[in-house]
Design an enzyme around this catalytic site. Structure first.
Site, PDB file in Angstrom:
ATOM      1  CB  SER A 428      59.709  10.581  44.400  1.00 56.40           C
ATOM      2  OG  SER A 428      58.584  10.606  43.633  1.00 56.40           O
ATOM      3  CG  HIS A 449      63.125  14.088  42.282  1.00 61.24           C
ATOM      4  ND1 HIS A 449      63.384  14.269  43.617  1.00 61.24           N
ATOM      5  CD2 HIS A 449      61.804  13.795  42.200  1.00 61.24           C
ATOM      6  CE1 HIS A 449      62.269  14.094  44.305  1.00 61.24           C
ATOM      7  NE2 HIS A 449      61.303  13.812  43.473  1.00 61.24           N
ATOM      8  CD  GLU A 461      66.732  15.853  45.060  1.00 66.47           C
ATOM      9  OE1 GLU A 461      67.376  15.813  46.103  1.00 66.47           O
ATOM     10  OE2 GLU A 461      65.779  15.073  44.847  1.00 66.47           O
ATOM     11  CG  ASN A 499      61.493  12.909  48.252  1.00 61.01           C
ATOM     12  OD1 ASN A 499      61.047  14.023  48.528  1.00 61.01           O
ATOM     13  ND2 ASN A 499      61.138  12.255  47.170  1.00 61.01           N
TER      14      ASN A 499
HETATM   15  P1  NAD Z   1      50.259  10.282  37.731  1.00 62.14           P
HETATM   16  O1  NAD Z   1      49.517   9.079  38.155  1.00 62.14           O
HETATM   17  O2  NAD Z   1      49.598  11.600  37.784  1.00 62.14           O
HETATM   18  O3  NAD Z   1      50.761  10.082  36.233  1.00 62.14           O
HETATM   19  C1  NAD Z   1      51.304   8.909  35.734  1.00 62.14           C
HETATM   20  C2  NAD Z   1      50.911   8.823  34.277  1.00 62.14           C
HETATM   21  O4  NAD Z   1      51.628   7.773  33.672  1.00 62.14           O
HETATM   22  C3  NAD Z   1      49.419   8.477  34.067  1.00 62.14           C
HETATM   23  O5  NAD Z   1      48.849   9.425  33.175  1.00 62.14           O
HETATM   24  C4  NAD Z   1      49.459   7.089  33.447  1.00 62.14           C
HETATM   25  O6  NAD Z   1      48.396   6.857  32.529  1.00 62.14           O
HETATM   26  C5  NAD Z   1      50.805   7.114  32.764  1.00 62.14           C
HETATM   27  N1  NAD Z   1      51.344   5.797  32.453  1.00 62.14           N
HETATM   28  C6  NAD Z   1      51.324   4.676  33.210  1.00 62.14           C
HETATM   29  N2  NAD Z   1      51.957   3.676  32.543  1.00 62.14           N
HETATM   30  C7  NAD Z   1      52.395   4.187  31.378  1.00 62.14           C
HETATM   31  C8  NAD Z   1      53.105   3.669  30.271  1.00 62.14           C
HETATM   32  N3  NAD Z   1      53.469   2.389  30.229  1.00 62.14           N
HETATM   33  N4  NAD Z   1      53.363   4.481  29.241  1.00 62.14           N
HETATM   34  C9  NAD Z   1      52.996   5.759  29.254  1.00 62.14           C
HETATM   35  N5  NAD Z   1      52.303   6.313  30.269  1.00 62.14           N
HETATM   36  C10 NAD Z   1      52.008   5.529  31.309  1.00 62.14           C
HETATM   37  O7  NAD Z   1      51.605  10.276  38.585  1.00 62.14           O
HETATM   38  P2  NAD Z   1      52.591  11.490  38.917  1.00 62.14           P
HETATM   39  O8  NAD Z   1      52.241  12.047  40.236  1.00 62.14           O
HETATM   40  O9  NAD Z   1      52.686  12.362  37.740  1.00 62.14           O
HETATM   41  O10 NAD Z   1      53.965  10.719  39.113  1.00 62.14           O
HETATM   42  C11 NAD Z   1      54.748  10.271  38.036  1.00 62.14           C
HETATM   43  C12 NAD Z   1      56.166  10.001  38.491  1.00 62.14           C
HETATM   44  O11 NAD Z   1      56.685  11.207  39.063  1.00 62.14           O
HETATM   45  C13 NAD Z   1      56.302   8.956  39.585  1.00 62.14           C
HETATM   46  O12 NAD Z   1      57.490   8.244  39.352  1.00 62.14           O
HETATM   47  C14 NAD Z   1      56.421   9.765  40.855  1.00 62.14           C
HETATM   48  O13 NAD Z   1      57.118   9.106  41.874  1.00 62.14           O
HETATM   49  C15 NAD Z   1      57.185  10.950  40.372  1.00 62.14           C
HETATM   50  N6  NAD Z   1      57.046  12.189  41.157  1.00 62.14           N
HETATM   51  C16 NAD Z   1      55.845  12.579  41.639  1.00 62.14           C
HETATM   52  C17 NAD Z   1      55.732  13.744  42.375  1.00 62.14           C
HETATM   53  C18 NAD Z   1      54.402  14.221  42.884  1.00 62.14           C
HETATM   54  O14 NAD Z   1      54.380  15.145  43.701  1.00 62.14           O
HETATM   55  N7  NAD Z   1      53.305  13.659  42.431  1.00 62.14           N
HETATM   56  C19 NAD Z   1      56.877  14.519  42.622  1.00 62.14           C
HETATM   57  C20 NAD Z   1      58.092  14.108  42.088  1.00 62.14           C
HETATM   58  C21 NAD Z   1      58.158  12.939  41.368  1.00 62.14           C
END
Ligand code: NAD
Length: 706
Positions: A428, A449, A461, A499
């Site tokens: 993000s 995104h 995006e 964002n």
């Molecule tokens: P999350 O914590 O729910 O999920 C992350 C996952 O990645 C976990 O299951 C973790 O075990 C796994 N992980 C960590 N290291 C790893 C590796 N080396 N190999 C494989 N898996 C690994 O987080 P999320 O909310 O899903 O966010 C993930 C990404 O999406 C981030 O970059 C975040 O900025 C982005 N994002 C989040 C949102 C939101 O609303 N949560 C919205 C848009 C983008």
């Protein structure tokens, strides 16, 4: 005739509409003129005992009126004449004196459904392409070719309002269940069944239709019941629209008036409302959004001259909240093979479970068959190793938001996948160029995104760096569209578009809380402005930790204008991360919100109550100014892209047309004056964007042609 072909056999006339040079049938001037002439001929021809109306297009019956004609209406009077002549034409169907059967395959929408409703009998194919609905309110108008009169008479008031007021489009099976369609058939026998029905009708047979039982009798069938239904509907519309959209209220009035005074008077009321709405600002804005999203569907993000490549296998790194949402959506929408990789089996299992739920939900809503459900479920798999990644066409990374972790993951990933595999990050906040720094072939990297929850949020995006190859952009845009998303291509600058314009708005909301303005006043004000939820609710939904992290990154990139609110840190330290922890600004219990948490004020060190002055201006102008700055910096390619992304990504009120359209409406001079006043009261973060100052001096705007 150019649009219709007519053939008669056994006393049944087959009227096939196939508008030349158009992919779909729509009701154009030609169609209206020809139909008029044909109905006269058919009425006079004693050899014709009944008529079957069919479409010659593969996937549409009639998609609706011609929007270009409707947009060209310049005055209320012109709109009134236009719609009255449309009504007169449709009325000629029941006045023909001979039964008419609509044999429907493909989209049967708006004016198309109104024509079908005027027919004696409706046969439709049980096919995924066959959909029926009156989506007019989505364009800020109402069904005005008799839809507000005929639908309630056919299916009862409650069902009709449910469809008309929300502009719902139903799959054929549901339309059949609700009584809009009389018979449901396989596409191969549509014409035959239509002709059979016409023969029976010509012989004097009439269909008997369900009345909706006792409930139907009590609520749809008598004046007291109807008054209750109408008053409840009015309240619901007010709750949903905040009073910003006149069309559903006018539709309610047209329906009610017609039920009270008869079809003819109802039609006149329909026409008058239509005429007011069609040339009104809300409808013009909503139609503008419709045209913009339609244009975006044909846009490959500046990479129009390269063909997008096919994506059959998708790899997803990180099966967490976002990864599982992307995977589930990809399977459900595009039927691609999805392979998850996470660090532990528990995480993999959780992610697979969440992805399955998206597919299950489709089945529950009857959007897919049991067979499709089984097939989709079988496409989901996952593990902790790299198996399945070598053959992936695209890998989307959704691991923790941490540059070091992302670097490690991408380095490993590049060694595992084929040379032609596209690599995408769902980050993000981290610039894609920085992540791509560790790649051997950064030209195949971009950002995809998604917004949460992925299966529901309509925006994607696609973030391109200076190095991203055009075929990579084209393929990602095309794939995003297969997932059902509206895709906007964005340049790789911190915060991207959504964002970035959201951050100053959310920061300002936090600042207002610290100053002592009540949370209810802030959220209430922005809901009244037209946002689906207020900024404080949004912060709780996004997660205070996520919001804080993001605002630090933006602060670093853009300086004081984006300074986060000091108090937020205290809330995060206290473990109050929003809905996910049951406590943020609000309290949550069992998934339901339970009001503002009074201890927030203490944690933020809020002293006395502050007057709720200037909330709207402080919040809205923060976003407008940032949108102007980001557009000027080339983050989005056009005001159109920026506005659509704000509407679909943030819920910026559609009737306002987006932040840049709002600036145009207000006029740059007024916006600059206001910003200067805010800057003198609240600080330099409101310094007007140079582009706005320029516009004010030159009298220019973002949309010079509209
Ligand atoms: P999350 O914590 O729910 O999920 C992350 C996952 O990645 C976990 O299951 C973790 O075990 C796994 N992980 C960590 N290291 C790893 C590796 N080396 N190999 C494989 N898996 C690994 O987080 P999320 O909310 O899903 O966010 C993930 C990404 O999406 C981030 O970059 C975040 O900025 C982005 N994002 C989040 C949102 C939101 O609303 N949560 C919205 C848009 C983008």
């Amino acid at each position: 005739m150019t649009a219709f072909t007519l053939s008669v056999a056994d006393g049944i006339a087959r009227l096939v509409l196939d508008l030349p040079g158009e992919p779909v049938n729509k009701i154009t001037r030609t169609v209206r003129d020809e139909l008029e002439a044909l109905l006269t001929t058919l009425g006079r021809d004693a050899a014709v005992r009944a008529v079957v109306l069919l479409s010659g297009k593969p996937d549409t019956f009639i998609a609706g009126a011609d929007i270009d004609e409707f947009v060209a209406l310049r005055s209320r009077e012109e709109a009134y004449t236009f719609v009255r002549s449309g009504q007169a034409l449709i009325n000629r169907i029941p006045e023909l004196g001979k039964p008419v059967v609509a044999a429907i395959h493909g989209a049967c929408l708006g004016g198309g459904l109104e024509a079908a409703l005027a027919c004696t009998y409706r046969v439709a194919t049980e096919h995924e392409k066959t959909t029926l609905g009156l989506p007019e309110v989505q364009l800020g108008i109402i069904p005005a070719a008799g839809g507000c009169q005929r639908l309630p008479r056919l299916v009862g008031l409650r069902t009709a309002l449910d469809m008309i007021l929300a502009g719902k489009v139903l799959p054929a099976r549901q339309a059949y269940r609700r009584g809009i369609v009389d018979e449901l058939v396989h596409p191969a026998i549509l014409e035959r069944v239509g002709v059979d029905a016409a023969l029976r009708l010509a012989g004097g047979w009439r269909p008997t239709r369900a009345t909706g039982g006792l409930k139907g009798l009590l609520l749809d069938g008598n004046p007291a019941g109807r008054a209750l239904v109408l008053s409840l509907a009015r309240k619901q519309v007010l709750r949903k629209t905040g009073g910003h959209y006149p069309a559903p209220f006018d539709a309610l009035d047209a329906v009610e008036h017609g039920l009270r005074h008869g079809v003819a008077v109802g039609l006149e009321r329909e026409a008058r409302h239509f005429a007011d709405l069609a040339v009104g600002e809300v409808s013009r804005t909503l139609v503008g959004i419709f045209f913009a999203t339609t244009a975006l569907k044909k846009d490959l993000g500046g990479a129009e001259d390269v063909a997008p490549r096919a994506i059959g296998r998708l790899g997803i790194l990180g099966a967490g909240f976002m990864g599982s949402g992307i995977g589930g959506t990809a399977v459900a929408q595009a039927g691609v093979d999805v392979r998850f990789r996470d660090t532990g089996l528990v995480a993999v299992a959780k992610g697979l479970g969440a992805a399955h739920r998206i597919v299950d939900d489709r089945l529950k809503r009857k959007r897919i068959t049991k067979y499709e459900h089984r097939r989709m479920t079988a496409l989901l798999s996952g593990g902790t190793d790299w198996s399945g990644f070598r053959r992936a066409d695209l890998v989307i990374e959704a691991v923790f938001e941490d540059l070091a972790v992302k670097h490690r993951v991408f380095r490993e990933l590049e060694a595992q996948v084929g040379e032609e595999c596209i690599l995408a990050s769902n980050t993000s906040t981290i610039p894609i160029t920085r992540i791509a720094g560790v790649l051997r072939r950064p030209e195949r990297m971009l950002g995809m995104h998604f917004f949460s929850p992925v299966e529901k949020m309509p925006l994607l995006e696609v973030i391109v760096t200076a190095q991203t190859a055009p075929w990579v952009t084209a393929t990602a845009v095309h794939f995003g569209r297969r997932l059902g998303k509206t895709v906007v291509v964005v340049r790789d600058e911190t915060g991207f578009w959504v964002n970035r314009i959201l951050a100053p708005y959310l920061n300002e909301a936090g600042r207002l809380v610290t100053e002592g303005v009540t949370i209810e006043a802030i959220d209430g004000c922005m809901k009244r402005y037209g946002f689906p939820v207020g900024p404080i609710t949004l912060l709780d939904e996004v997660g205070l930790d996520v919001g804080l992290k993001s605002s630090h990154v933006l602060h670093e990139a853009f300086g004081d204008r984006m300074a986060p609110v000091a108090g937020l840190e205290a809330l995060v330290r206290a473990g109050r991360l929003g809905r996910k922890t049951g406590r943020g600004f609000y309290r949550y219990d069992g998934g339901r919100r339970r009001g503002v948490d009074p201890s927030v004020r203490e944690l933020l060190g809020v002293t006395g109550p502050a007057p709720a002055a200037e909330i709207e201006d402080r919040l809205v102008y923060a976003m407008l100014n940032e949108a102007a700055l980001a557009l000027d910096a080339g983050v989005v390619r056009s005001p159109r892209d920026g506005d659509i992304a704000a509407i679909f990504g943030i819920g910026f009120p559609p009737f306002r047309g987006g932040p840049l359209r709002t600036i145009d409406r207000l006029g740059a001079t007024r916006v600059v004056d206001r910003l200067r006043r805010l800057a003198s009261h609240y600080g330099p973060r409101y310094t007007p964007a140079p582009v706005l100052v320029r516009q004010a001096e030159q009298g220019s705007c973002f949309y010079p042609n509209t």
